[in-house]
Write an enzyme that holds these catalytic residues in place. Structure first.
Site, short mmCIF file in Angstrom:
data_model
loop_
_atom_site.label_atom_id
_atom_site.label_comp_id
_atom_site.label_asym_id
_atom_site.label_seq_id
_atom_site.Cartn_x
_atom_site.Cartn_y
_atom_site.Cartn_z
N ASN A 9 0.73 -1.36 0.13
CA ASN A 9 0.40 0.19 -0.35
C ASN A 9 0.94 1.29 -0.17
O ASN A 9 1.34 1.58 1.12
CB ASN A 9 -1.17 0.30 1.46
CG ASN A 9 -1.92 1.18 1.15
OD1 ASN A 9 -1.70 2.00 0.57
ND2 ASN A 9 -2.30 1.55 2.63
N LYS A 11 0.34 4.39 -0.57
CA LYS A 11 -0.67 5.63 0.13
C LYS A 11 -0.36 6.41 -0.97
O LYS A 11 -0.04 6.31 -2.42
CB LYS A 11 0.14 6.15 1.61
CG LYS A 11 -0.27 4.15 2.21
CD LYS A 11 -0.43 4.74 3.82
CE LYS A 11 0.02 3.44 4.40
NZ LYS A 11 -0.32 3.65 6.12
N HIS A 97 -9.46 1.59 3.99
CA HIS A 97 -8.36 1.60 4.90
C HIS A 97 -9.03 2.45 6.00
O HIS A 97 -9.53 3.57 6.09
CB HIS A 97 -7.64 2.41 4.41
CG HIS A 97 -6.11 2.08 4.86
ND1 HIS A 97 -5.81 3.31 5.43
CD2 HIS A 97 -5.39 1.32 4.30
CE1 HIS A 97 -4.22 2.82 6.41
NE2 HIS A 97 -4.11 1.71 6.07
N GLU A 99 -7.08 4.73 7.50
CA GLU A 99 -6.80 6.55 6.89
C GLU A 99 -7.92 6.99 6.47
O GLU A 99 -8.48 7.97 6.40
CB GLU A 99 -5.66 6.54 6.40
CG GLU A 99 -4.31 5.57 7.18
CD GLU A 99 -2.77 5.21 6.52
OE1 GLU A 99 -2.89 6.27 4.87
OE2 GLU A 99 -2.74 5.44 7.08
N GLU A 169 -5.79 -4.89 10.54
CA GLU A 169 -5.51 -3.64 10.24
C GLU A 169 -5.60 -2.55 11.47
O GLU A 169 -6.51 -1.79 12.03
CB GLU A 169 -5.23 -2.60 9.59
CG GLU A 169 -4.63 -3.04 7.96
CD GLU A 169 -4.49 -1.98 6.83
OE1 GLU A 169 -3.08 -2.06 6.78
OE2 GLU A 169 -4.50 -1.19 6.88
N GLY A 175 1.89 2.24 11.12
CA GLY A 175 2.88 3.52 10.51
C GLY A 175 3.62 3.83 11.73
O GLY A 175 3.76 4.69 11.55
N SER A 215 2.32 -2.11 10.41
CA SER A 215 4.04 -2.73 11.04
C SER A 215 4.57 -3.50 10.17
O SER A 215 5.74 -4.29 10.98
CB SER A 215 4.45 -1.69 11.82
OG SER A 215 3.91 -0.35 12.44
P1 PGA Z 1 2.69 0.01 8.09
O1 PGA Z 1 0.95 0.47 6.92
O2 PGA Z 1 2.82 -0.92 7.26
O3 PGA Z 1 2.97 1.91 7.38
O4 PGA Z 1 2.24 0.67 9.49
C1 PGA Z 1 0.01 -0.64 6.77
C2 PGA Z 1 -1.13 0.02 6.27
O5 PGA Z 1 -1.81 1.08 6.20
O6 PGA Z 1 -1.55 -0.23 5.24
#
Ligand code: PGA
Length: 254
Positions: A9, A11, A97, A99, A169, A175, A215
């Site tokens: 992903n 982003k 997601h 976000e 998630e 993140g 992560s």
């Molecule tokens: P990350 O993000 O691996 O940077 O924690 C995962 C995601 O948001 O899909």
């Protein structure tokens, strides 16, 4: 074995040329995906066509959108529909997601509509669920995630559910560098599978790929993916480094 998936992903990262070279670097590494394994690249909209042509006929590698709108078409300036995504031969899309839920106020009901549109256009939705930190601290994460599943997925037929991928998630792990432990991931993945089994039947549940996100790194992927109910990962930060993402692909269950 059900599908094991390493999904990148990206982003809102990478210019066109950075995207091209990142994808090229991954594709040119020695990734040899078995028939039950897949690598998926969820990349920004402007690069979907370029990425599809770079991937060409490389087996079990797929391009994905990161989002689609919940209405089929019309006066929604700046939005992209599932039909548009399909019209450029993209067959995967992340839906819900955290976000998007947080910054764009996406509701479980809207996500149900997005899922319907994806499935209508034969796009595999990667449906995200997961709890924020206070919920985990309170220990009510199962009820929280079950509500997300119930309100976005439970209207589907068993056949349609069979075309969905789920990504669990935990928001507190995205993140942040804080990963769920393998025990925490296994426990809630098994719970998600049991919720799906109860509603859609044991076969649908056993065939469902449930990815872990939050992560995932080159160094912890093998441990996380080793758990029986973890069928790969949805990877943000570490998917922006070709060598790391290649290691994550190679950590899928063989
Ligand atoms: P990350 O993000 O691996 O940077 O924690 C995962 C995601 O948001 O899909």
């Amino acid at each position: 074995m059900r599908k094991q998936i390493a999904a990148a992903n990206w982003k809102m990262n990478c210019t066109y040329h950075q995207a091209e070279s990142l994808l090229n670097d991954v594709l040119q590494s020695k990734i040899s995906l078995k028939p039950h394994q897949a690598a998926v690249f969820a990349i920004p909209f402007p690069y979907l066509i370029m990425a599809n042509s770079l991937i060409g006929s490389q087996t079990n590698c797929f391009v994905s959108a990161q989002n689609c709108h919940h209405k089929p078409s019309g006066a929604y300036t700046g939005e992209v529909s599932a039909e548009m995504i399909r019209s450029v031969s993209v067959r995967h899309c992340i839906v819900g997601h955290s976000e998007r839920r947080e910054y764009f106020n996406e509701t479980n009901q809207q996500l149900a509509e997005k899922l319907d549109l994806c499935l209508k256009y034969e796009i595999t939705p990667i449906f995200c669920c997961g709890e924020p930190l206070p919920v985990r601290e309170e220990g009510t994460q199962n009820a929280y995630v079950e509500k997300q599943l119930r309100e976005s997925l439970f209207h589907l037929s068993a056949e349609a559910m069979g075309r969905v991928v789920i990504a669990y998630e935990p928001i507190w792990a995205i993140g942040t560098g804080k990963t769920a432990t393998t025990e925490q991931a296994q426990e809630i993945h098994a719970f998600i599978r049991s919720v799906i089994a109860e509603k859609f039947g044991e076969e649908a549940a056993q065939n469902l790929s449930i990815l872990y996100g939050g992560s995932v790194k080159a160094g912890n992927a093998a441990d996380l993916f080793g758990s029986p109910d973890v069928d790969g990962g949805l990877v943000g930060g570490a998917s922006l480094v070709a060598a790391d993402f290649v290691q994550i692909i190679n950590a899928l269950k063989s």
